[in-house]
Design an enzyme around this catalytic site. Structure first.
Site, PDB file in Angstrom:
ATOM      1  N   SER A 117      81.470   6.725  33.107  1.00 41.90           N
ATOM      2  CA  SER A 117      82.476   7.538  32.436  1.00 41.90           C
ATOM      3  C   SER A 117      83.318   8.253  33.484  1.00 41.90           C
ATOM      4  O   SER A 117      82.863   8.491  34.604  1.00 41.90           O
ATOM      5  CB  SER A 117      81.806   8.582  31.536  1.00 41.90           C
ATOM      6  OG  SER A 117      82.745   9.499  31.005  1.00 41.90           O
TER       7      SER A 117
ATOM      8  N   TYR B 148      75.947  15.517  29.880  1.00 41.52           N
ATOM      9  CA  TYR B 148      76.548  14.182  29.796  1.00 41.52           C
ATOM     10  C   TYR B 148      77.081  13.749  31.160  1.00 41.52           C
ATOM     11  O   TYR B 148      76.846  12.620  31.603  1.00 41.52           O
ATOM     12  CB  TYR B 148      77.668  14.182  28.762  1.00 41.52           C
ATOM     13  CG  TYR B 148      78.325  12.831  28.595  1.00 41.52           C
ATOM     14  CD1 TYR B 148      77.624  11.763  28.038  1.00 41.52           C
ATOM     15  CD2 TYR B 148      79.643  12.610  29.001  1.00 41.52           C
ATOM     16  CE1 TYR B 148      78.212  10.521  27.881  1.00 41.52           C
ATOM     17  CE2 TYR B 148      80.237  11.373  28.852  1.00 41.52           C
ATOM     18  CZ  TYR B 148      79.521  10.328  28.289  1.00 41.52           C
ATOM     19  OH  TYR B 148      80.115   9.092  28.149  1.00 41.52           O
TER      20      TYR B 148
END
Length: 262
Positions: free
Chosen positions: A142, A155
Site C-alpha cells: 500500500s 495498517y
C-alpha cells in the site's frame, strides 16, 4: 508472459481488486484460482472466470490467518489444479482509528492476515517455484507502507512489513528466476473501506485520487511474467512518497494534511 493455461492464484479474490485481477487474468486465458473466506462470492467469481477464459476455474475457501487452512488449500490446489505459476497475495484488511483508541486484539488479527498469513502462504508457494525455477509473486502492499498518515498506525505498520519482506524476498528468489513485485495502491473504490472507514467519508473526501480497481487490475495482469519491482498508483501519491523520503519534515506536513482525509 503469455498467460494461456498459466495457473494464477489470487488470495482475497472475492471482491474488489482481487476479483478484478481474477477477471483480467481469465481474459488472457489463465487458469484462475480464487481464494477467500466468503465461499458464496468466490463461487460467483469462479463462474465468471470460466465464462471469460473458456477454461476451468477454481474457488477455495481460505482463512489466510489459519496455517492449517493454508496447508489444506494449497494441497487442494496441488492435487486439483497443478503447480502455481503466479501468486497474487491480495488478502488483507485495515481499520482507520487513532492508535490510543485502537483495540490491540484487532491489531494482532491484522498482522495475522496482512503479514504472517501472507508470509506462510508465500513460503509454501515459493518452495515449489524455486524447484521449477520459474514463477512470479505479487504482494499487495500500500502507499500507506511508504507514507504513513494519521489513523493508519497499525495498517501502515503491516504494509511497511509487507514492503520489507518483499524487497528481501525479491533478492533471494532472483537467482531461481522467480520474480517478486510489490503493488502499492493508494485508496481504491472497493468495499475495503466499508470496514476501514465505516463513516464512509474518506473516499468522498479524496475525490479524483481514488483508483478504479478494474484499471489497476489491468496494469497488474499486464506485468505478470515481467521482472517488475513495484507498481505504484496513483502517480501523484507515488511522487509524494519519494518527496517524503527526501524531505521528511515537509513530508510529515503533507501526510498530516494534503493526504490525510480520514
Amino acid at each position: 508472459m503469455n498467460l494461456t493455461d498459466k495457473v494464477v492464484v489470487v488470495t482475497g479474490g472475492s471482491a474488489g481488486l482481487g476479483e478484478q485481477i481474477c477477471y483480467e487474468a481469465a481474459k488472457q486465458g489463465a487458469i484462475v484460482v480464487t481464494c477467500a473466506r466468503r465461499i458464496n462470492l468466490i463461487g460467483q467469481v469462479k463462474e465468471k472466470c470460466q465464462a471469460l477464459s473458456g477454461k476451468e476455474a477454481y474457488a477455495f475457501q481460505l482463512d489466510i490467518s489459519d496455517p492449517d487452512n493454508v496447508e489444506s488449500v494449497l494441497g487442494k490446489i496441488s492435487d486439483e489444479v497443478g503447480p502455481i505459476d503466479i501468486l497474487v497475495n491480495n488478502a488483507g484488511f485495515g481499520l482507520f482509528e487513532d492508535f490510543v483508541d485502537f483495540d490491540l486484539d484487532v491489531a494482532k488479527k491484522m498482522f495475522d492476515v496482512n503479514v504472517l498469513g501472507m508470509m506462510y502462504f508465500t513460503q509454501k508457494v515459493a518452495i515449489s517455484m524455486v524447484e521449477k525455477q520459474s514463477g512470479h509473486i505479487f504482494n499487495v502492499a500500500s502507499m500507506a507502507g511508504k507514507m504513513a498518515t494519521p489513523k493508519s498506525t497499525v495498517y501502515s505498520a503491516t504494509k511497511f512489513a509487507v514492503l520489507g519482506f518483499s524487497n528481501a524476498l525479491r533478492l533471494e528468489l532472483r537467482p531461481a528466476n522467480v520474480y517478486v513485485t510489490t503493488i502499492n495502491p493508494g485508496p481504491i473504490a472497493t468495499e475495503f473501506f466499508d470496514k476501514a472507514d465505516p463513516s464512509g467519508s474518506y473516499l468522498d473526501n479524496l475525490g479524483s485520487i481514488v483508483l478504479d480497481p478494474q484499471k489497476l487490475a489491468k496494469v497488474i495482469v499486464n506485468k505478470m511474467g515481467k521482472p517488475t519491482r513495484e507498481i505504484n498508483r496513483p502517480l501523484i501519491m507515488s511522487g509524494a512518497s519519494r518527496f517524503y523520503d527526501l524531505f521528511p519534515h515537509l513530508g510529515d506536513f503533507l501526510a498530516s494534511g494534503l493526504f490525510n482525509r480520514k
